[in-house]
Design a protein around this motif. Structure first.
Motif, PDB file in Angstrom:
ATOM      1  N   MET A 195       0.824  -1.208   0.000  1.00 41.88           N
ATOM      2  CA  MET A 195       0.000   0.000   0.000  1.00 41.88           C
ATOM      3  C   MET A 195       0.861   1.262   0.000  1.00 41.88           C
ATOM      4  N   ARG A 196       1.950   1.235   0.751  1.00 44.22           N
ATOM      5  CA  ARG A 196       2.844   2.403   0.777  1.00 44.22           C
ATOM      6  C   ARG A 196       3.592   2.567  -0.547  1.00 44.22           C
ATOM      7  N   GLN A 197       3.771   1.490  -1.293  1.00 37.76           N
ATOM      8  CA  GLN A 197       4.357   1.602  -2.638  1.00 37.76           C
ATOM      9  C   GLN A 197       3.415   2.308  -3.605  1.00 37.76           C
ATOM     10  N   GLN A 198       2.120   2.109  -3.390  1.00 39.83           N
ATOM     11  CA  GLN A 198       1.119   2.570  -4.356  1.00 39.83           C
ATOM     12  C   GLN A 198       0.504   3.917  -3.991  1.00 39.83           C
ATOM     13  N   GLY A 199       1.147   4.647  -3.071  1.00 40.20           N
ATOM     14  CA  GLY A 199       0.705   6.010  -2.806  1.00 40.20           C
ATOM     15  C   GLY A 199      -0.106   6.188  -1.547  1.00 40.20           C
ATOM     16  N   TYR A 200      -0.417   5.124  -0.807  1.00 39.89           N
ATOM     17  CA  TYR A 200      -1.261   5.231   0.380  1.00 39.89           C
ATOM     18  C   TYR A 200      -0.392   5.583   1.588  1.00 39.89           C
ATOM     19  N   TYR A 201      -0.006   6.840   1.647  1.00 36.57           N
ATOM     20  CA  TYR A 201       0.916   7.335   2.676  1.00 36.57           C
ATOM     21  C   TYR A 201       0.354   7.162   4.082  1.00 36.57           C
ATOM     22  N   LYS A 238      -4.943   8.146  -1.786  1.00 35.62           N
ATOM     23  CA  LYS A 238      -3.671   8.044  -2.496  1.00 35.62           C
ATOM     24  C   LYS A 238      -3.087   9.449  -2.623  1.00 35.62           C
ATOM     25  N   PHE A 239      -1.789   9.573  -2.210  1.00 28.75           N
ATOM     26  CA  PHE A 239      -1.169  10.896  -2.151  1.00 28.75           C
ATOM     27  C   PHE A 239      -0.215  11.132  -3.319  1.00 28.75           C
ATOM     28  N   ILE A 240      -0.142  12.421  -3.722  1.00 28.56           N
ATOM     29  CA  ILE A 240       0.717  12.879  -4.810  1.00 28.56           C
ATOM     30  C   ILE A 240       1.749  13.855  -4.232  1.00 28.56           C
ATOM     31  N   ILE A 241       2.972  13.810  -4.779  1.00 27.40           N
ATOM     32  CA  ILE A 241       4.033  14.721  -4.331  1.00 27.40           C
ATOM     33  C   ILE A 241       3.805  16.100  -4.937  1.00 27.40           C
ATOM     34  N   ASP A 242       3.896  17.131  -4.084  1.00 25.85           N
ATOM     35  CA  ASP A 242       3.752  18.509  -4.553  1.00 25.85           C
ATOM     36  C   ASP A 242       5.132  19.161  -4.672  1.00 25.85           C
ATOM     37  N   SER A 243       5.646  19.752  -3.621  1.00 29.89           N
ATOM     38  CA  SER A 243       6.938  20.447  -3.661  1.00 29.89           C
ATOM     39  C   SER A 243       7.954  19.732  -2.785  1.00 29.89           C
ATOM     40  N   SER A 244       9.253  20.011  -3.047  1.00 30.61           N
ATOM     41  CA  SER A 244      10.346  19.409  -2.280  1.00 30.61           C
ATOM     42  C   SER A 244      11.243  20.509  -1.738  1.00 30.61           C
ATOM     43  N   PHE A 245      11.673  20.352  -0.496  1.00 34.05           N
ATOM     44  CA  PHE A 245      12.509  21.346   0.173  1.00 34.05           C
ATOM     45  C   PHE A 245      13.737  20.654   0.762  1.00 34.05           C
ATOM     46  N   TYR A 286      19.683  12.746  -7.096  1.00 34.29           N
ATOM     47  CA  TYR A 286      19.365  11.519  -6.364  1.00 34.29           C
ATOM     48  C   TYR A 286      18.201  11.715  -5.392  1.00 34.29           C
ATOM     49  N   LEU A 287      17.322  12.677  -5.726  1.00 31.65           N
ATOM     50  CA  LEU A 287      16.036  12.809  -5.041  1.00 31.65           C
ATOM     51  C   LEU A 287      14.985  12.196  -5.962  1.00 31.65           C
ATOM     52  N   PHE A 288      14.453  11.054  -5.606  1.00 34.27           N
ATOM     53  CA  PHE A 288      13.644  10.272  -6.551  1.00 34.27           C
ATOM     54  C   PHE A 288      12.149  10.551  -6.449  1.00 34.27           C
ATOM     55  N   HIS A 289      11.716  11.371  -5.493  1.00 32.22           N
ATOM     56  CA  HIS A 289      10.331  11.837  -5.470  1.00 32.22           C
ATOM     57  C   HIS A 289      10.266  13.185  -6.155  1.00 32.22           C
ATOM     58  N   ARG A 290       9.520  13.292  -7.240  1.00 32.83           N
ATOM     59  CA  ARG A 290       9.392  14.545  -7.979  1.00 32.83           C
ATOM     60  C   ARG A 290       7.939  15.020  -7.981  1.00 32.83           C
ATOM     61  N   ARG A 291       7.761  16.261  -8.301  1.00 37.44           N
ATOM     62  CA  ARG A 291       6.419  16.861  -8.340  1.00 37.44           C
ATOM     63  C   ARG A 291       5.528  16.070  -9.296  1.00 37.44           C
ATOM     64  N   GLY A 292       4.356  15.712  -8.838  1.00 40.83           N
ATOM     65  CA  GLY A 292       3.410  14.961  -9.662  1.00 40.83           C
ATOM     66  C   GLY A 292       3.519  13.459  -9.502  1.00 40.83           C
ATOM     67  N   ASP A 293       4.589  12.962  -8.857  1.00 41.94           N
ATOM     68  CA  ASP A 293       4.736  11.524  -8.641  1.00 41.94           C
ATOM     69  C   ASP A 293       3.780  11.042  -7.547  1.00 41.94           C
ATOM     70  N   THR A 294       3.347   9.803  -7.696  1.00 39.75           N
ATOM     71  CA  THR A 294       2.602   9.155  -6.617  1.00 39.75           C
ATOM     72  C   THR A 294       3.567   8.784  -5.502  1.00 39.75           C
ATOM     73  N   TYR A 295       3.165   9.038  -4.264  1.00 40.05           N
ATOM     74  CA  TYR A 295       4.049   8.680  -3.146  1.00 40.05           C
ATOM     75  C   TYR A 295       4.389   7.189  -3.217  1.00 40.05           C
ATOM     76  N   ASN A 296       5.675   6.887  -3.001  1.00 41.68           N
ATOM     77  CA  ASN A 296       6.148   5.498  -3.053  1.00 41.68           C
ATOM     78  C   ASN A 296       7.250   5.336  -2.013  1.00 41.68           C
ATOM     79  N   VAL A 297       7.029   4.479  -1.040  1.00 43.76           N
ATOM     80  CA  VAL A 297       8.018   4.292   0.023  1.00 43.76           C
ATOM     81  C   VAL A 297       9.335   3.771  -0.535  1.00 43.76           C
ATOM     82  N   ASP A 298       9.309   3.054  -1.663  1.00 45.34           N
ATOM     83  CA  ASP A 298      10.548   2.565  -2.270  1.00 45.34           C
ATOM     84  C   ASP A 298      11.409   3.724  -2.763  1.00 45.34           C
ATOM     85  N   MET A 299      10.781   4.752  -3.321  1.00 44.48           N
ATOM     86  CA  MET A 299      11.532   5.919  -3.765  1.00 44.48           C
ATOM     87  C   MET A 299      12.120   6.678  -2.575  1.00 44.48           C
ATOM     88  N   GLU A 300      11.412   6.673  -1.460  1.00 40.13           N
ATOM     89  CA  GLU A 300      11.943   7.292  -0.239  1.00 40.13           C
ATOM     90  C   GLU A 300      13.183   6.545   0.242  1.00 40.13           C
TER      91      GLU A 300
END
Length: 782
Positions: A195-201, A238-245, A286-300
């Protein structure tokens, strides 16, 4: 009695003392105390015995005899144990405690219940003999319960669909299998990760619960897995990535700037660097979560891995904040490591009157140009002393070796064309390297060597690594002592003189393929492989077809006034690591190689590219460069040449080496380190491809090589300090191919070695024969 016999006698006495002390290990106990010497579980299936034993508290498991002996030796006073100033070494006696025995029986019963033995019964029995206690746990497991029906109820239709699509790849819960609580825990973890792979943060483990109905006949149970929705919603979000800081700051506030260097990159990436030392682009890569991506714990997790692999950050923290009902902002907090570091390492070796050491220093700068480029400056010096030489210590220097190198590692592939990103499986690197070496041997030989390389390292998968070095520049200048060279010529070693008393230039490429290198520090079953190919001179040979290169008197074409090298070298390293439980491991290694000089320098392979036998990472009963080739025995050399040629004449173009090593733990804590041990057997040799005037009997023949294999065995200690291992190995020669027939089994002379060594001294002086080779160094042998 010589030194060898003394060492053996002392070792035997110590072993007897340990055995004697372990037999009298109860003498320090007070009245009423009983030492636990046995704790056995009877009636349990062997599949569960080891895990069930783990539920017996350590305090009532039998002591390690060696650990208890060390504790008794350190803490005995007037026939009793110390009551104050107790020394924390070894292991205190494990005394009988009936309450812990009852507790253990309950825990074993609960463990069996978790494995489906719902009707298991565990009884304990204590047998006392003097001041010793034997504990027996008698198990009546009964028949295990199996699953009759398995029902999965997931309230969210999207999650239910996802589970149905993926469950075949991970689920072990199905009708007919034995009930196992561990399988249910694993099922919960797999669902959580899916579930955390598929965006369910927001998905939590607690959403899954299990109902078990075991009140059926025929030892069967019905199982129901339920996955609920959040209390306030009818479905999961299901969550989507917005901005990164990204915020970079030192842990010490006084080192940070009042205002950061702020940068905004595309895709809403915001950088704030309070150190003023880092460029954004190498980190952003090497920041693998980008704007518009579905949250994925593997990318984290992948981002964590790569940021730590950059070797520039001591701490990496990734957190999230909800922007609205289904969007997340990502926050990266990075704490840099010290920009510069220094490491000193060394090793010591001694054998047959020759002793020496190697010491090295590595200076590191971890952020050279602000892009986490790593600079390494390595200095290494080795010296070997010969006690047979006269004069003071400095007059006894047999050879010395100075090496210096500079490496600059860039955390990306610097190539003139675009390629797809290759950072998901491992950190890619471009390495610029330059090295020099100055080697001198007493009244014999001096060598000056330079190399410069450009290398690319990248990963095909997480476990498969490629290393391509398209450019290898080499220059070597070797010079034999004039008097020594003349003696060689007088003994018909003209080829050796011509091949070593000159300069060479090399232009080539190298490639290596490695599998499972990241598993080398793990205790598990796996196969490790490394294959390396080294080619030189082919491009220059091709150019020689159209360019009229000048030729020397030996017919070799020259570039920049010296002949160029032309050879091909292949080496493989194949290992099987077998995990035996606890800290026990069995390792099998096979390491063959061949190097073929041809074309422009076909007469003899240069010193730096030749194989050698022995050494602390090879066949450990022989000192490095003192084994082989083939059945070559140095008694054929003139005594005047024997000393000077030591470490220079025992080289080859073919290598065959193998090792078997059993590793285990002795003591858990010795001065803050784990004391581990190993028993090993090594075999192998090196050979010449063709007959060579310097090494009679050293050439390779298919019908003879097996009989020319050297065999050594031994044991070693490893002081494991977690971040590095200090190692001491002692290897004993068992079979030595330099002798003929049955005389090769030199182990038969081990206990009667004085006459053997005297005969060897007569025929091979000034060489000495030692049955045992000691090796001291840093790190594991393989």
């Amino acid at each position: 009695m010589d030194k060898r016999d003394c060492i053996f006698a002392y070792a035997s006495i110590m072993l007897l003392l340990v055995l004697f002390a372990s037999c009298r290990s109860t003498r320090l106990l007070e009245d009423g105390q009983k030492l636990v010497t046995k704790a056995t579980i009877e009636g349990i299936h062997p599949q569960f015995e080891e895990q069930a034993s783990a539920y017996i508290p350590r305090d009532i498991r039998p002591n390690s005899r060696i650990n208890l002996f060390i504790y008794n030796l350190a803490n005995a006073r007037n026939g009793r144990y110390r009551t104050e100033k107790i020394r924390n070494v070894g292991e205190p006696p494990h005394l009988l405690d009936s309450a812990l025995v009852d507790f253990s029986a309950q825990q074993i019963s609960r463990y069996l219940l978790s494995k489906g033995y719902f009707n298991a019964q565990v009884a304990s029995d204590i047998v006392v003999k003097g001041k010793r206690a034997h504990i027996y746990f008698h198990v009546r497991p009964g028949e295990p319960f199996t699953l009759r029906n398995v029902d999965v109820a997931i309230a969210d239709d999207q999650l239910a669909k996802l589970y149905d699509e993926r469950k075949a790849s991970f689920s072990r819960i199905r009708p007919g299998v034995r009930y196992d609580a561990d399988s249910l825990v694993a099922e919960r973890e797999h669902i959580y990760h899916l579930m955390r792979q598929q965006g369910y943060y927001d998905y939590l483990r607690q959403y899954m619960r299990v109902d078990v109905d075991s009140g059926l006949h025929s030892n069967q149970a019905d199982l129901r897995i339920v996955v609920d929705n959040p209390d306030d919603r009818t479905e999961h979000t299901k969550f989507i990535i917005d901005s990164s800081f990204v915020v970079i700051r030192h842990s010490r506030e006084d080192l940070n700037r009042p205002q950061p260097n702020a940068t905004t990159l595309p895709e809403s990436l915001y950088f704030a660097d309070y150190t003023g030392r880092f460029r954004p682009a190498p980190i952003e890569r090497y920041l693998f979560h980008r704007r518009g991506d579905t949250y994925n714990v593997d990318m984290e997790n992948l981002t964590y891995d790569r940021l730590y692999e950059l070797n520039g950050f001591r701490s990496v923290k990734i957190s999230y904040a909800k922007v609205d009902s289904n969007r997340l902002n990502v926050y990266y907090e990075l704490v840099p490591r010290p920009y510069m570091g220094n490491q000193i390492e060394g090793e010591y070796t001694f054998n047959a009157g020759m002793s020496g050491f190697n010491v090295g220093n590595t200076f590191t700068h971890r952020n050279l140009f602000g892009g986490l480029e790593q600079l390494e400056v390595k200095l290494r010096y080795g010296v070997l002393f010969d006690s047979r030489l006269s004069g003071n210590l400095f007059d006894r220097v047999f050879n010395n070796d100075f090496q210096a190198g500079i490496n600059i590692t860039v955390p990306r592939l610097i190539i003139p064309f675009a390629i797809p990103p290759v950072g998901k499986n491992g950190l890619p690197r471009t390495i610029f390297s330059a090295n020099i070496q100055a080697f001198d041997q007493f009244q014999t030989y001096s060598n000056r060597y330079f190399s410069g390389t450009l290398s690319y390292n990248w990963f095909d998968t997480r476990y498969k690594q490629h290393s391509l070095t398209p450019l290898v520049l080499e220059y070597r200048y070797g010079r034999l002592n004039s008097e020594f060279a003349q003696r060689l010529i007088e003994h018909d070693f003209l080829l050796y003189v011509r091949s070593n008393n000159r300069a060479y230039f090399g232009l080539g490429s190298q490639y290596a393929y490695t599998v499972n290198a990241i598993r080398l520090s793990r205790l598990e079953d796996f196969v490790y492989f490394r294959g390396a190919l080294d080619l030189s001179g082919n491009l220059l040979a091709l150019a020689g077809e159209v360019i009229d290169f000048k030729e020397n008197i030996d017919g070799e074409k020259e570039l920049l006034g010296v002949p160029y090298l032309q050879y091909a070298k292949v080496e493989t390293d194949l290992r099987y690591y077998r995990y035996l439980g606890g800290d026990r491991q069995l390792v099998f290694r096979f390491n063959p190689g061949i190097a073929v000089p041809y074309g422009n320098n076909s007469s003899l392979l240069i010193f730096e590219k030749s194989f050698f036998g022995g050494g602390m990472n090879g066949i450990r009963a022989w000192q490095a460069r003192t084994l082989g080739p083939g059945s070559y025995n140095r008694e054929v050399l003139d005594p005047d040449l024997r000393l000077n040629l030591r470490n220079l004449d025992q080289l080859g173009e073919i290598k065959l080496e193998g090792n078997v090593e059993y590793r285990f733990k002795l003591v858990n804590d010795v001065f803050g380190a784990k004391l581990k041990a190993a028993a090993f057997a090594d075999f192998g040799n090196i050979w010449r491809i063709r007959e060579n005037e310097l090494n009679p009997g050293g050439e390779f023949h298919v019908d003879k090589f097996f009989g020319q294999l050297a065999l050594g065995a031994g044991a070693g200690l490893r002081f494991d300090l977690d971040y590095f291992v200090v190692r001491l190995d002692a290897g004993i020669k068992v079979r030595d191919p330099q002798f003929d027939g049955t005389k090769r089994w030199v182990i038969s002379e081990f206990f009667n070695n004085r006459a053997f060594k005297e005969r060897y001294r007569v025929t091979n002086a000034p060489d000495r024969y030692n049955f045992i080779q000691y090796n001291f160094g840093i790190g594991m042998p393989f």
